[in-house]
Design an enzyme around this catalytic site. Structure first.
Site, short mmCIF file in Angstrom:
data_model
loop_
_atom_site.label_atom_id
_atom_site.label_comp_id
_atom_site.label_asym_id
_atom_site.label_seq_id
_atom_site.Cartn_x
_atom_site.Cartn_y
_atom_site.Cartn_z
N CYS B 438 0.82 -1.21 0.00
CA CYS B 438 0.00 0.00 0.00
C CYS B 438 0.85 1.25 0.00
O CYS B 438 0.81 2.04 -0.92
CB CYS B 438 -0.89 0.03 1.23
SG CYS B 438 -2.11 -1.25 1.22
N GLU B 440 4.24 1.37 1.91
CA GLU B 440 5.40 1.14 2.77
C GLU B 440 6.71 1.31 2.01
O GLU B 440 7.00 0.55 1.09
CB GLU B 440 5.34 -0.27 3.37
CG GLU B 440 4.05 -0.62 4.06
CD GLU B 440 3.05 -1.37 3.19
OE1 GLU B 440 2.34 -0.70 2.40
OE2 GLU B 440 2.97 -2.58 3.28
#
Lengths: 266, 842
Positions: B438, B440
């Site tokens: 997502c 990171e």
């Protein structure tokens, strides 16, 4: 130390709207000043017309429209989006109502904006003594001036005032070359939405020196609920917003008679 | 000045055919991998686990059915059915078996499973009882941690039941040097192993396992070469025959050897991407900086006149489609949390070089173009933004945003690079970051980031402050005292922090147990060969072989907690308008919310039927009484009104998201209650914990398990999304909302923050609209926000807003000189806006 007395000037506003992107270049904050000289029947902000503070009832809750503030207080809100103005070439736009109804306050707001390096614009009918306009000029970057109709009688029928002073002021502003000038036309069905009517405005706009842009703003009825909220009748309830095709037709009609850059929407 | 080509490139007709084929049917569960894995495991009982893993991978690569789909130029499919999935019993299997009958009809991400497959898997699963990572992880966990999970304080679900994934390997190196170079490197290290060394056993077996699994991958590719030749011989279509022969040539060469062309490099990339997801079920295997490591191949071909931009684009589009061919089945609950069959294969374009220069190139633009051509959820497409990012590049990205597909996500180099440096990355590695999953950030080919370690619901510890640590009759948290006796806000806040600290420690306990279980039961030799410095250290990534090791669990509910704590401070302690006892009662009674007439009716109907079956017939009078009780739950009307009044007071306290410096500073501090305590903990791989602040879509299902909160949120409703303000509470427009969110400390949440914004398409109309949109992103990033993504509101959303106005209270629609909150408009005006939406989005 610069003189910052402008911060103390008081005036009456009814709203501050951030992230406005159709009212001048870039990302802007609009300060809506209360009170207007015109009574346009299609006005989407009817609560802007009276200078007096009013009560507006919507969705069952009543709110007070209008508050008296200092320029310094307004600037606290305006400055919150400084980063966005810098990145986008945006700034402060005064709208209304009619900012020329409070010329000292409007002039002080524009001066304050320039003090902070913020670009300034007004959306105005220019229906005021030219001296009021001159007060704003030293700190005004862009004048977005509404020309609604070239026929004074029809102008009066739909806005409550004739158009001579507006047209005269438009010429004087253009000649002064003190600020950039854009002519905007609210396109309202049954009032001015024929090619001939739009062409007449375009031809006039083309005679104004320095004017390069003509904006055709399609009528919308989003303010309708507020008429009821103010206990007023909305006389244009039957009007349908102009279609995209019709707007395109009017744009082409305007382009046929002038060399201005014509766009639909602000 | 510009060293890139940014013009539009047309979409090849092939691409739509590939997409249509891929989406013709519901995805299917296949058993081949599970069968082959189990066969191999049965033959290797008693051998070192790393060798068993390598041999199992080898057995799968040699025997799993392979297929070339119609019109493909890039080949390699893990399942026979398009978008099918294999299963991975070594991580967990019981949930899958229990959902055999429901998976085809569930609402989130349904899968078809044939009866034959069910039978086969049922047989296979007999072997796995007691051998999975999840069972070992459970055995390693502290009882308090298991209790906390049972009570929904946090969930480490993803890695508890699946592979870890969440990694980016050295695709560029493999494309350049081939897997032979990894094998050679491992062989060289093996030759240096001295049988007398203390770590000889583990080191030597690991290196052997790397060699076995790299060879297995090469053999897999060579099977495709053979298949392509067979199909070429069989086809009557001369064009397709040439294509297939070219495919065969590619698969002979890569990934064993280095690629000699852009086309071969694309095929090399694909095999690695696919096989990593055949080795383990971890998702978020992220291609990373594709535009950077593929550029030399493209440039060389282009300079030599060996490739056209159009063909390069077509190959990229093929990869974009292939990324949607991979699939994974999750359990029903997780499927809701990760809805959309998403594998989160994050691919990022733009940014800086390791020297800190602008990295934008032709492929950066072509990546955006590919996303526009395929319009599919994968890859999760991202762009990096920094002060030197060309305006033109962001304008093209904004055009993609305007399509309403929700891509790309925008990332701020100016926050992420220093943030990574603070976590021990070198300057060069930090500049070379890409995004996993997502949001990171990490350095490719060197990191085992464990980026999706858990979801921690920051609202639950606050509930436990009100109940003195009790939940459903069980002492789950520490006794922080009777909340009604607390004299100061500081005392209350300290109790919250004590609950937080207690559960953060348990979260760490759970994660470390899972980490340990993966190291022991599922070390991954194929992946480890492509992550530095596993070969040098002689151990897998699961055992600490990577240069950078992290564990990144996500906290969510920042906005709810900021608003809740601020409301308690203001109304209970500062202004003393609500007593703590009344607030406690209001929360317990969900602010007096009663059942809807329909819900009550359903209960009564059910009851009446049951009684009728027993021969009891109710009078009308009795039914009326029961109905009233069913609606109110027996709550006296007087109390109900009081609780409602309390909620309305809570709602009127200033909220996060409105550019109010005091509230925003408070939110910053509340986020620290999660992000700071984590930093002290270590994982078994020798790395540190770092917080992320985002929920994927878990804020909805986990919100369903959360009681009412003092921000006025009803029990069971969604918790705020990421670092975004609570839905409907930010009513001052996008700049105000962005200013508030930027006041959180995005640097400390080095596992990523997620900020979602909704836009009406009129805001992005025309070139000027795009330009203003880009300015909004730049301005948020100037203020040190880390991430932004956008939903451009569709007609469907507005229709939903008409039905569910509470969810959309902050949705602003704007036209010249006028703006309004959508939900406050009358129905007919809303309809006008909906018509406008249709016009602009054309």
């Amino acid at each position: 130390m610069m003189n910052t007395d402008f911060n103390q000037v008081r005036g009456r506003i009814f709203d501050i709207q951030r992230y406005s992107i159709h009212d001048g270049p870039g990302i802007r904050t609009i300060v809506f000043l209360k009170g207007c000289f015109l009574r346009c029947r299609w006005c989407c902000n009817p609560e802007s017309q009276e200078f007096a503070i009013q009560q507006l009832t919507m969705n069952g809750s009543t709110k007070t429209v209008g508050r008296d503030v200092t320029v310094g207080e307004v600037m606290q809100d305006v400055l919150k989006d400084m980063k966005y103005y810098q990145r986008s070439g945006g700034g402060l736009t005064l709208s209304g109502g009619e900012c020329l109804g409070q010329p000292e306050f409007a002039a002080a707001l524009l001066e304050a904006a320039h003090y902070w390096g913020i670009n300034t614009a007004i959306e105005s009918t220019a229906c005021a003594p030219y001296e009021s306009i001159q007060k704003l000029m030293p700190h005004l970057d862009l004048y977005m001036l509404d020309i609604k109709h070239m026929n004074s009688e029809k102008h009066r029928a739909f806005t409550g005032v004739p158009n001579e002073r507006i047209l005269e002021n438009a010429r004087r502003i253009a000649t002064s070359r003190d600020c950039e000038l854009i002519i905007r036309v609210p396109v309202v069905p049954t009032f001015n939405d024929t090619p001939e009517e739009i062409q007449a405005i375009a031809e006039f706009a083309a005679t104004l020196s320095g004017v390069r842009q003509l904006h055709l703003l399609p009528y919308h009825r989003l303010g309708q609920d507020k008429y009821e909220g103010l206990g007023r009748e909305y006389t244009l309830a039957h009007l349908e917003p102009p279609t995209n095709e019709h707007m395109q037709e009017l744009k082409e009609a305007a382009e046929a008679v002038c060399r201005l850059a014509v766009q639909i929407g602000g | 000045m510009n060293h890139y080509y940014s013009e539009d490139i047309a979409k090849s007709p092939r691409i739509q055919k590939l997409i249509d084929h891929l989406y013709a049917k519901m995805p299917v569960v296949e058993a081949d991998r599970a069968v082959l894995l189990t066969e191999s495991y049965k033959e290797t009982e008693g051998e070192p686990m790393i060798i068993r893993r390598a041999k199992a991978f080898d057995h799968i690569c040699r025997n799993i059915p392979i297929i070339i789909r119609p019109d493909e130029l890039i080949v390699g499919s893990s399942s026979q059915a398009p978008r099918g999935c294999q299963v991975f019993p070594e991580f967990s299997f019981e949930w899958l078996e229990s959902e055999f009958e429901t998976m085809e009809h569930r609402s989130a991400d349904p899968f078809y499973i044939a009866d034959e497959t069910k039978k086969t898997l049922h047989e296979v699963y007999k072997y796995w009882k007691g051998r999975t990572t999840s069972e070992l992880a459970t055995a390693y966990m502290a009882p308090e941690a298991l209790l906390a999970m049972e009570h929904n304080i946090f969930t480490p679900g993803n890695y508890f039941y699946n592979g870890v994934g969440h990694v980016t390997v050295c695709y560029g190196r493999i494309a350049t040097e081939g897997l032979e170079s990894i094998k050679a490197q491992a062989a060289e290290a093996l030759a240096k192993c001295n049988p007398g060394d203390g770590d000889y056993a583990k080191r030597s077996r690991f290196l052997q396992a790397v060699i076995i699994s790299c060879e297995a991958a090469c053999i897999y590719a060579e099977r495709y070469a053979a298949l392509a030749r067979t199909e070429a011989a069989a086809t009557a279509d001369p064009v397709r025959k040439d294509e297939l022969l070219k495919i065969a040539e590619n698969c002979d060469r890569v990934p064993r050897q280095g690629a000699r062309s852009f086309y071969e490099a694309c095929q090399s990339f694909w095999f690695i991407q696919q096989l990593l997801q055949l080795e383990s079920s971890g998702h978020s295997i992220s291609p990373g900086r594709f535009d950077q490591y593929m550029y030399p191949f493209y440039k060389s071909d282009l300079d030599k006149g060996l490739i056209t931009r159009e063909f390069a684009q077509e190959l990229m589009d093929c990869i974009w489609v292939k990324l949607n061919d991979l699939n994974k089945i999750r359990d029903a609950a997780s499927a809701e949390g990760f809805a959309g069959y998403s594998l989160f294969q994050n691919l990022i374009a733009g940014g800086q070089t390791t020297e800190g220069l602008d990295a934008t190139n032709d492929l950066s633009f072509m990546s955006i173009q590919a996303a526009m051509h395929v319009m599919l959820p994968q890859p999760s497409f991202s762009v990096r933004v920094w002060n030197g990012t060309p305006h033109e590049f962001l304008m093209k990205a904004a055009e993609l945003t305007r399509t309403g597909i929700g891509l790309p996500a925008y990332y701020n180099d100016e926050v992420i690079i220093p943030s990574l440096i603070s976590r021990g990355l070198t300057l060069e590695d930090a500049r070379d970051y890409n995004i996993i999953g997502c949001v990171e950030p990490q350095k490719s080919g060197k990191t085992e980031g464990w980026h999706d370690a858990a979801f921690f619901n920051m609202c639950r510890p606050l509930e436990l402050v009100f109940s003195n640590g009790m939940d459903k009759g069980v002492q789950v948290g520490p006794k922080t005292g009777d909340v009604t006796q607390m004299k100061t806000f500081d005392e209350f806040y300290d109790a919250y922090k004590a609950q937080m600290n207690y559960f953060i420690a348990l979260l760490v306990n759970a994660d470390n147990a899972i980490d340990q279980a993966h190291a022991e039961r599922c070390p991954l030799p194929f992946l480890s060969g492509m992550i530095e410095d596993c070969i040098g250290r002689g151990k897998s990534v699961q055992e600490g072989g990577a240069i950078y090791n992290f564990t990144g669990p996500q906290g969510f509910g920042i906005a709810n907690m900021a608003d809740s704590l601020y409301a308690v401070k203001t109304l209970v302690f500062d202004e003393k308008k609500i007593s703590m006892a009344d607030l406690k009662a209001a929360l317990e009674n969900n602010f007096g919310k009663i059942r809807t007439p329909e819900e009550a009716q359903e209960i009564i109907t059910g009851l009446a039927k049951a009684l009728a079956a027993d021969g009891v017939v109710l009078t009308e009078e009795q039914i009326r009484t029961m109905y009233t009780t069913a609606r109110t739950g027996g709550m006296p009307e007087e109390d109900r009104l009081k609780y409602e009044a309390i909620r309305s007071m809570l709602e009127n306290v200033p909220k996060f998201g409105n550019d109010i410096a005091e509230v925003d500073a408070f939110a910053r501090d509340v986020a620290y209650t999660y992000t700071r305590p984590l930093l002290q903990y270590k994982n078994p791989r020798g790395g540190m914990y770092q917080a992320g602040l985002y929920p994927v879509s878990a804020n909805v299902p986990l919100g369903a398990q959360t009681g009412a909160t003092p921000d006025g949120r009803y029990a069971g409703t969604p918790v705020a999304d990421g670092v975004s303000p609570s839905a409907g509470y930010d009513t001052n427009g996008p700049t105000a909302s962005a200013n508030s969110v930027s006041r959180l400390d995005h640097f400390i949440a080095s596992n990523g923050t997620l900020y979602n914004m909704k836009f009406h398409p009129s805001a992005l109309a025309g070139r000027e609209g795009l330009s203003n949109f880009v300015s909004l992103i730049r301005s948020y990033f100037d203020q040190k926000g880390s991430h932004m993504q956008f939903n451009v509101v569709s007609r469907e959303t507005l229709l939903d807003a008409q039905k569910n106005p509470d969810k959309y209270r902050s949705l602003v629609v704007r036209v010249a000189g006028y703006s309004a909150l959508f939900t406050t408009l009358s129905r007919s005006l809303q309809d006008d806006i909906i018509r406008r939406t249709e016009q602009v989005s054309m």
